[in-house]
Design an enzyme around this catalytic site. Structure first.
Site, PDB file in Angstrom:
ATOM      1  N   ASP A  17       0.679  -1.233   0.009  1.00  0.00           N
ATOM      2  CA  ASP A  17       0.010   0.057  -0.181  1.00  0.00           C
ATOM      3  C   ASP A  17       1.100   1.160  -0.087  1.00  0.00           C
ATOM      4  OD1 ASP A  17      -2.118  -1.867   0.184  1.00  0.00           O
ATOM      5  OD2 ASP A  17      -2.465  -1.482   2.302  1.00  0.00           O
ATOM      6  N   VAL A  18       0.452   2.230  -0.525  1.00  0.00           N
ATOM      7  CA  VAL A  18       0.978   3.632  -0.369  1.00  0.00           C
ATOM      8  C   VAL A  18       1.569   3.856   1.138  1.00  0.00           C
ATOM      9  CG1 VAL A  18       0.785   6.195  -0.808  1.00  0.00           C
ATOM     10  CG2 VAL A  18      -0.194   4.542  -2.456  1.00  0.00           C
TER      11      VAL A  18
END
Length: 312
Positions: free
Chosen positions: A143-144
């Site tokens: 994920d970011v």
């Protein structure tokens, strides 16, 4: 790919005399009124050589000059060196990196920020051409908002082998997560299907009709407000650890999306979930040797953990 801005010059027909500029543009160019108004607001529309407001009126025979900006492809890979990406290992088959928070793995609609593939392109790495153009060489994602170790494939053979390894769950993926409270039991397995949240597109949830998802966890440290867990993923669903910990009522500290206490997050100075990809282990796609690559806690997570350890 990005194209050059387009210039258009037309003369207003007598039949549109007296119309507002945005309405006349919509009729002549097939734009929406909203797009026409946006171009006018940017100063990209001239009538007889002068700027106008969207509600100004046009006269028959007026010369309309419109500049239509280039629209970039949201999936185009933009080569750009990203500060904070560290190369852990590099050979002819793979490159292993330590991904910082705030960096996406690859471009996607709605994400205009920095990417791992953009950094590798900017740094001159040749990546496997397998996969969709924006995801070439990508066999896993973080994920970011999640930092840590990940592998990208440079050769076609490595891509094929490692894609298969991830699919068949033979890659050892180890994370550390700081979660609120104390899971009971202290070590266990969460076997609960995950699907897209029924009310929020950006979230996921345990859903009866979701995809099979298994998370193993073990408590490494138990403190007054939180526990440090080592987590092994058997499957690799989007947000899997975050969703499963939230379902146990022990969300990752700082993970406001999945129910973390904002007061605790603020006290620890956390602006994202306390979750880090610590270790990757797999058979090297070329040599067949079992290799392990590790990362260390970034500063924000290390600081928050020390603060939790100090709270009695």
């Amino acid at each position: 790919m990005t194209t050059h801005a387009e210039q258009r010059t037309v003369f207003v027909p007598d039949g549109l005399a007296g119309e507002r500029v945005d309405a006349a543009m919509a009729r002549m160019f097939g734009f929406s009124r909203t797009k026409a108004a946006d171009l006018i607001a940017q100063g990209l529309v001239l009538v007889d050589g002068g700027t106008v407001g969207k509600s100004d009126r046009v006269h028959g025979g007026a010369m309309l000059d419109v500049t239509i900006p280039a629209e970039s492809d949201p999936l185009a890979v933009v080569p750009e060196i990203v500060e904070g990406i560290r190369i852990i290992h590099d050979d002819d088959a793979i490159v292993v990196i330590d991904k910082p928070v705030g960096v996406a793995v690859h471009p996607s609609p709605g994400w205009g920020g920095k990417t791992v593939v953009g950094h590798l392109a900017g740094a001159g790495f040749r990546i496997s051409t397998s996969g969709a153009s924006e995801r070439q060489g990508i066999v896993q994602r973080l994920d970011v908002g999640t930092s840590g170790v990940m592998v990208i494939c440079k050769s076609e053979h490595a891509y094929s082998v490692l894609k298969n390894a991830f699919r068949h769950r033979t890659v050892d993926k180890t994370y550390h997560a700081l979660v609120q409270g104390h899971p009971d039991p202290l070590s266990g397995t969460v076997d609960a299907p995950i699907g897209r949240h029924p009310h929020h597109d950006y979230k996921f949830a345990v859903m009866a009709d979701g995809r099979h998802s298994i998370t193993h966890y073990e408590t490494l440290e138990a403190h007054r407000f939180a526990s440090l867990l080592e987590v092994h993923l058997e499957t690799g669903r989007t947000h899997q650890i975050r969703v499963h910990m939230s379902a146990l009522k022990h969300p990752c500290v700082g993970d406001l999306t999945y129910g973390a206490d904002p007061t605790l997050s603020k006290r620890l100075g956390l602006e994202r979930q306390w979750l880090h990809a610590m270790r990757l282990g797999f058979e090297h796609p070329e040599t067949g040797d079992y290799v392990t690559y590790e990362s260390t806690y970034p500063d924000d997570l290390a600081h928050a953990l020390e603060a939790i350890r100090d709270e009695h």
